[in-house]
Design an enzyme around this catalytic site. Sequence first.
Site, PDB file in Angstrom:
ATOM      1  N   GLU A 320       0.857  -1.197   0.000  1.00 52.99           N
ATOM      2  CA  GLU A 320       0.000   0.000   0.000  1.00 52.99           C
ATOM      3  C   GLU A 320       0.894   1.247   0.000  1.00 52.99           C
ATOM      4  OE1 GLU A 320      -3.922  -1.154   2.404  1.00 52.99           O
ATOM      5  OE2 GLU A 320      -2.145  -1.141   3.671  1.00 52.99           O
ATOM      6  N   CYS A 404     -10.850   2.225   6.358  1.00 54.67           N
ATOM      7  CA  CYS A 404     -10.183   3.500   6.625  1.00 54.67           C
ATOM      8  C   CYS A 404     -10.618   4.611   5.672  1.00 54.67           C
ATOM      9  CB  CYS A 404      -8.671   3.319   6.562  1.00 54.67           C
ATOM     10  SG  CYS A 404      -8.087   2.489   5.072  1.00 54.67           S
TER      11      CYS A 404
HETATM   12  O1  FUB Z   1      -3.555   0.383   8.713  1.00 53.15           O
HETATM   13  C1  FUB Z   1      -4.616   1.305   8.798  1.00 53.15           C
HETATM   14  C2  FUB Z   1      -5.058   1.717   7.423  1.00 53.15           C
HETATM   15  O2  FUB Z   1      -5.588   0.592   6.735  1.00 53.15           O
HETATM   16  C3  FUB Z   1      -3.954   2.205   6.521  1.00 53.15           C
HETATM   17  O3  FUB Z   1      -3.686   3.551   6.643  1.00 53.15           O
HETATM   18  C4  FUB Z   1      -4.460   1.868   5.177  1.00 53.15           C
HETATM   19  O4  FUB Z   1      -3.461   1.842   4.199  1.00 53.15           O
HETATM   20  C5  FUB Z   1      -5.140   0.540   5.396  1.00 53.15           C
HETATM   21  O5  FUB Z   1      -4.245  -0.486   5.316  1.00 53.15           O
HETATM   22 ZN    ZN Z   2      -7.773   4.024   3.367  1.00 50.30          ZN
END
Ligand code: FUB
Ligand code: ZN
Length: 636
Positions: A320, A404
């Site tokens: 990510e 999120c």
């Molecule tokens: O880990 C918390 C949130 O969930 C992250 O900021 C996003 O990338 C998702 O993985």
């Molecule tokens: Zn997000």
Amino acid sequence: MLTGTATRSRPLAISDVTIADAFWSPRREIIHTSTLPQQERQLRSPGQQFDALRLAWRPGDPHEPHIFWESDIAKWIEAASYVLAGEHDPQLEASVDEAIELLAGAQEEDGYLNTYFTVVRPGERFTDLQDAHELYCAGHLIEAGVAHYEATGKIALLNVVRRYADLIDREFGPGGSAEGGYDGHQEVELALVKLYNATNEDRYLRLAERLIDNRGTQPFYFEAERVRRGTPGYFDFLFEDRARRADWYRQYNQSHLPVREQTEVVGHSVRAMYMYSAMADLASHNDDAALRSACERLWNDLVDSKLYITGGIGALHSIEGFGPAYHLPDADAYAETCAAIGLVFWAQRMALLTGEAKYVDVLERALYNGVLSGSSEDGTCYFYGNPLASDGDVQRSEWFGVACCPPNFARLLASLEHYVYAVDDRGLTVNLYVAGAATFEHNGQDLTLTQQTRYPWGGRIDMNVETSADTEATIRLRIPQWATNWTAAVNGSQVVRETQRGYAVLDRTWSSGDTITLELSMEPTRVWADARVAAARGKVAIQRGPIVHCIEETDNAAPVSALALSREAQLRVMHDHARGLDSITAGGTLESRMTDVLYTSREPETSAIDVRTTPYFSWANRERGSMTVWMRESAT
Ligand code: FUB
Ligand code: ZN
């Protein structure tokens, strides 16, 4: 280093800005009427976020509380609070109050507040900072507490989060159980700066500093805590090669080096954005030249080689986060909505820190494109990743196991007021062109500046000044980098021709009734990428003003891979009244390669057609079909 005697530049409070804008107001209304209720239904589903706060879960029960859940509810409260600042909605207010009561009820005696560690792994708090997201959730709770206080004047949640922040301060301070520690997912640092701004309690700023400065020092905290703990980390099942690739995993959460020594944006992009935001805040609060330089270096690395044309960031799904320089695939782009939102946060802080408009140019790019694409037009479905091309199988979802992005989207749009203007002791900076008004105090006088505009569909902005008495003040107007021509006039006379740090600076004594007219040229333009961006090689994108366009199959009655835009064709802007947006049409070709055999030596047939674009943010709202931002070009 910050120079001069100017007070720190800061955003205006929500209550000092009104937004009455043809582009933004309907979208913000949707946040209120559709998005927040839809998200509330998800959060209230049996066994989910609201229920978890009742602390009724026992081992063996379904719906084990998740380590991120407080962050979801916190972002929802934050968004709802901003809405409540401008709208009377007793039902929403009651829901927010109930959520706050649940949070208060879930808080432990000593201030600790995290359902997962209270009911699932009691006794293990702050032992898995690398993975367990306690400080990430704490940060979102703190942001919610500050927002709720700012927006409604109520202190219930602020009191809850202060008690929690005080506990964190003790635990991460000298002799505390997590002394020398910091979070595996940055977020709490920027939240602590907000808490400091709201309360003026210096210890919150000092705690943010400690968390930032501890990061990346040796011995590496996460590796030491793992040895101390002697059990696997929460995410070991995902990251099986951690022991073999230690440095790579340090980069993942930007703990590979002390932050002041970091030069490249690496790792998970949301973590990076939240951390850089806090660094910029602290650089500003402390006049910290080293931290400012680090921010500037990291910024340059991002915009020079790792930023999508849409303002999306973080190309790689696997982490990510960021890939190497120029690795910006289109269909495979991750470009998480939260990361583009995080970029808005960082860019705003860089602009406040430096007074440079170039940061707002990037903010605007992210906001109107890579952020806005994160939600459907009706405000109830969301993209997690925001690819720049699709074969037609990409659609938004109503919700995610890790949710999120949806409430992050809601809180950003609901707090747009914070991004339009900035003030300092010289006057007002207009960063975004959004119809509405700003009221601020300057040299003891109340000034109001109103904006009227069709932006982003038109480049003319009419402003009007009202003041309680004639007042000397500077009004700075951002001249976006894409505006190749512009004029600024006061009371009909052209006043400035040059920019300072990207702003037209209007320095004068203002009287009530003074007008400012800004005209930004908004010709549609072709944009080409550096040849090292493989996905864009031989292709072109179209942008008009801040809006990046794409082509969708549904507008062109053909898969987008069969279309090519003629290099010389004129780009014609059309306003689509039904959809409330502009599209661009230009001559091009349609190439037919469909034959009855897989391979053929027959040349493809081409025919002349008009190619029609739609703003990137608006894609995937109609019939399913292919889409691309980078279009093939044809010579004819
Ligand atoms: O880990 C918390 C949130 O969930 C992250 O900021 C996003 O990338 C998702 O993985
Ligand atoms: Zn997000």
